[in-house]
Design a protein around this motif. Structure first.
Motif, PDB file in Angstrom:
ATOM      1  N   ARG A   1     -44.245  38.098  42.199  1.00 30.22           N
ATOM      2  CA  ARG A   1     -44.700  37.522  40.725  1.00 30.22           C
ATOM      3  C   ARG A   1     -44.979  39.369  40.490  1.00 30.22           C
ATOM      4  O   ARG A   1     -45.965  39.622  39.065  1.00 30.22           O
ATOM      5  CB  ARG A   1     -46.178  37.049  41.313  1.00 30.22           C
ATOM      6  N   ASN A   2     -44.960  39.937  41.072  1.00 33.77           N
ATOM      7  CA  ASN A   2     -44.861  41.583  40.634  1.00 33.77           C
ATOM      8  C   ASN A   2     -43.244  42.375  40.442  1.00 33.77           C
ATOM      9  O   ASN A   2     -42.460  41.973  40.685  1.00 33.77           O
ATOM     10  CB  ASN A   2     -45.520  42.248  41.682  1.00 33.77           C
TER      11      ASN A   2
ATOM     12  N   THR B   1     -49.280  33.823  34.667  1.00 30.58           N
ATOM     13  CA  THR B   1     -50.141  34.295  35.571  1.00 30.58           C
ATOM     14  C   THR B   1     -50.941  35.471  34.969  1.00 30.58           C
ATOM     15  O   THR B   1     -51.884  35.141  34.241  1.00 30.58           O
ATOM     16  CB  THR B   1     -49.222  35.878  36.037  1.00 30.58           C
TER      17      THR B   1
ATOM     18  N   ASP C   1     -51.426  40.784  35.590  1.00 31.96           N
ATOM     19  CA  ASP C   1     -49.987  41.078  36.448  1.00 31.96           C
ATOM     20  C   ASP C   1     -49.138  41.736  35.390  1.00 31.96           C
ATOM     21  O   ASP C   1     -49.986  41.532  33.894  1.00 31.96           O
ATOM     22  CB  ASP C   1     -50.356  40.158  36.562  1.00 31.96           C
ATOM     23  N   VAL C   2     -47.825  41.849  35.729  1.00 25.43           N
ATOM     24  CA  VAL C   2     -47.237  43.285  34.608  1.00 25.43           C
ATOM     25  C   VAL C   2     -46.213  41.664  34.363  1.00 25.43           C
ATOM     26  O   VAL C   2     -46.190  40.832  34.645  1.00 25.43           O
ATOM     27  CB  VAL C   2     -45.862  43.501  35.405  1.00 25.43           C
TER      28      VAL C   2
ATOM     29  N   ARG D   1     -41.328  42.092  33.870  1.00 29.32           N
ATOM     30  CA  ARG D   1     -40.489  42.234  35.148  1.00 29.32           C
ATOM     31  C   ARG D   1     -39.432  42.037  35.240  1.00 29.32           C
ATOM     32  O   ARG D   1     -38.399  42.715  35.669  1.00 29.32           O
ATOM     33  CB  ARG D   1     -41.935  41.659  35.831  1.00 29.32           C
TER      34      ARG D   1
ATOM     35  N   TYR E   1     -52.802  31.624  43.320  1.00 34.21           N
ATOM     36  CA  TYR E   1     -53.300  32.611  43.549  1.00 34.21           C
ATOM     37  C   TYR E   1     -54.974  31.537  44.281  1.00 34.21           C
ATOM     38  O   TYR E   1     -55.633  32.003  44.773  1.00 34.21           O
ATOM     39  CB  TYR E   1     -54.416  33.332  42.565  1.00 34.21           C
TER      40      TYR E   1
ATOM     41  N   GLY F   1     -49.851  47.045  45.470  1.00 37.49           N
ATOM     42  CA  GLY F   1     -49.558  46.800  43.771  1.00 37.49           C
ATOM     43  C   GLY F   1     -51.049  47.093  42.767  1.00 37.49           C
ATOM     44  O   GLY F   1     -50.131  47.793  41.523  1.00 37.49           O
ATOM     45  N   THR F   2     -52.070  47.286  43.096  1.00 38.41           N
ATOM     46  CA  THR F   2     -53.559  47.581  42.491  1.00 38.41           C
ATOM     47  C   THR F   2     -52.388  49.310  42.263  1.00 38.41           C
ATOM     48  O   THR F   2     -52.500  50.248  40.838  1.00 38.41           O
ATOM     49  CB  THR F   2     -54.082  48.204  43.060  1.00 38.41           C
TER      50      THR F   2
ATOM     51  N   ARG G   1     -49.468  49.712  40.293  1.00 35.45           N
ATOM     52  CA  ARG G   1     -49.732  49.817  38.418  1.00 35.45           C
ATOM     53  C   ARG G   1     -50.318  51.184  38.059  1.00 35.45           C
ATOM     54  O   ARG G   1     -50.215  51.264  36.356  1.00 35.45           O
ATOM     55  CB  ARG G   1     -50.971  48.196  38.305  1.00 35.45           C
TER      56      ARG G   1
END
Length: 502
Positions: free
Chosen positions: A263-264, A300, A304-305, A310, A364, A455-456, A459
């Motif tokens: 999802r990333n 999402t 999230d992107v 993506r 989630y 991931g944070t 981003r």
């Protein structure tokens, strides 16, 4: 953690848990047809093949693993009956779907939730909510960890009355399907939230978006969908159904299919573990393992992107090798069109990779939800499932900690009822090796040399324009993320200027 594989027996067409002992495949040249000016929306990984020799008499079917219930559910009505069913639906009470309801219609219609044939009635809902599985008529069980339900309000319930069937409308009001032999029952929201997430803390994205504003009733029944769900967003060619995926695995003569849920954005650590998984499957004796790179395409959370960004980023990671392959085979009109950027970006092999969109919304919900992600890939034909740290998890909505234990997802998958026929592949932790200047598997003996980029953090770097370390992500993919966050900043500045001028 080292990659481990559980071995069990199964009664599917081939035993997916034991490497097959078979004759060698004859050599074939698989050529991916692709336009000279590719667009990532055209999905070059849903391919056709040209064989350089006569196909071998040995055909290894992708149906290495049976769909739950024995056969794929297909709830889309035939074209010949569409007109009469549409006419019939016009006279029924109507229920308008939300955007996320429509995503669940999509999931159900293509058989991702096989053997489920519609939105859950109360007995199915209770089994899913309390036991994470459904019991079949023959006494066997299939995993079903997330309730797939449709909520309605008091006014809808009153309008439906005693009607046995209802028509379903998309958000803009067009007919999309029929729900037959319906059952309406109470929507106990707090119980649903507590049992699905293990908490009722405020701030759970799916709860706030879907459950809290939903009606006080649930309606279940047998679903008939009038035509295939299309989003007309330029990405529909990536939305391959379980049936289409199984057919594609057969074309490629896959003897193993391993799925990776995303999802990333994809970074080189992901590519490392996907390539390493294929290497390990080859070492086990499989001849042609195929990767299903399967990003989640439904709802999402806001930070999230987005899916389109993506998918463009994924294409930079994956399409590069396709260009290289075509250039080497002399199939591009101009070999010089394979520029330095393309050569640099290739990290996955398109011959052994299928990129497709998984249409499910995201909850989630950690260990509960990861079972759904694994179960759906069984129905798509995957007999191996890659799982890592805190799958389907997120930070606690009000406390500074993970909502779930990072190791519980893979532990639950190894024990979950109804998933016994699926091989679970826990992967080793990848991090940035500051000495090798590349993503590598973490080595505890020199822990100080490794940098963990969350991931944070990724981003944040993209948002602030800070470049990640060399070797973290292919340059083309990183450029896509930077441009996306630059566009957000531009939109934000424009909005602030508009507000200040009023």
């Amino acid at each position: 953690m080292s990659l481990t594989i559980r071995l069990h027996t199964t009664t599917t067409h081939l035993n997916p848990r034991t490497p097959i002992n078979t004759k060698k495949f004859k050599n074939h040249l698989y050529i991916t047809k692709f336009p000279s000016k590719p667009n990532f929306y055209s999905n070059p990984f849903a391919t056709q093949f040209i064989s350089s020799k006569k196909m071998s008499s040995l055909v290894v079917k992708s149906s290495l693993i049976d769909p739950d219930g024995g056969s794929l559910v297909d709830l889309v009505v035939s074209e010949s009956s569409r007109g009469s069913k549409t006419l019939e639906a016009e006279s029924m009470p109507k229920v308008k779907l939300t955007k996320i309801d429509l995503e669940w219609v999509h999931v159900l219609s293509e058989g991702w939730a096989s053997p489920l044939k519609g939105f859950m009635r109360e007995d199915e809902y209770l089994q899913s909510l309390h036991f994470n599985f459904l019991r079949m008529g023959d006494g066997s069980i299939v995993n079903m960890s997330l309730p797939i339900v449709l909520a309605i309000g008091d006014e809808d319930k009153e309008r439906i009355g005693r009607s046995p069937d209802v028509a379903l409308l998309v958000p803009d009001g067009d007919l999309v399907g029929i729900l037959r032999s319906i059952e309406i029952y109470k929507h106990h929201k707090e119980e649903r939230i507590a049992r699905t997430w293990g908490t009722t803390a405020p701030g759970l994205p799916y709860v706030e978006e879907v459950i809290t504003p939903a009606g006080n009733w649930l309606i279940g029944g047998d679903l008939e969908v009038l035509k295939h769900i299309k989003y007309n967003d330029g990405l529909d060619n990536y939305r391959l159904s379980p049936h289409q995926l199984r057919k594609e695995f057969d074309k490629r003569q896959a003897d193993a299919v391993f799925a990776f849920q995303l999802r990333n954005p994809v970074h080189n650590g992901h590519a490392l573990l996907m390539n390493d998984t294929r290497k390990r499957l080859l070492e086990m004796g499989f001849k042609n393992p195929i990767l299903l790179l399967h990003p989640l395409g439904g709802f999402t959370k806001a930070d999230d992107v987005p899916l389109d960004v993506r998918m463009e980023q994924h294409s930079k990671v994956n399409v590069a090798n396709l260009h290289i392959l075509l250039a080497l085979l002399g199939l591009l009109p101009d070999k010089d069109s394979v520029n330095a950027q393309v050569l640099e970006d290739g990290v996955l092999d398109p011959e052994t990779t299928i990129v497709a969109i998984f249409p499910s919304p995201m909850h989630y919900a950690g260990p509960t939800e990861v079972q759904w992600h694994a179960k759906a890939r069984i129905n798509a034909g995957a007999n191996f499932y890659i799982v890592g740290r805190d799958p389907a998890g997120m930070g606690h909505p009000i406390e500074k900690r993970d909502l779930y234990d990072p190791d519980h997802g893979k532990k639950v998958l190894s024990m979950a009822p109804g998933l016994e026929k699926l091989n679970i592949l826990p992967f080793r932790v990848a991090a940035y090796d500051t000495v090798g200047k590349k993503m590598a598997f973490f080595d505890p003996s020199r822990a100080k040399d490794f940098l963990f980029i969350s991931g944070t953090k990724m981003r944040t770097c993209a948002r602030t324009g800070e470049n990640p370390p060399d070797g973290f992500m292919c340059p083309g993919g990183w450029e896509v993320l930077v441009k996306y966050y630059e566009s957000l900043q531009t939109e934000d500045a424009t909005l602030k200027a508009a507000v200040s001028s009023t």
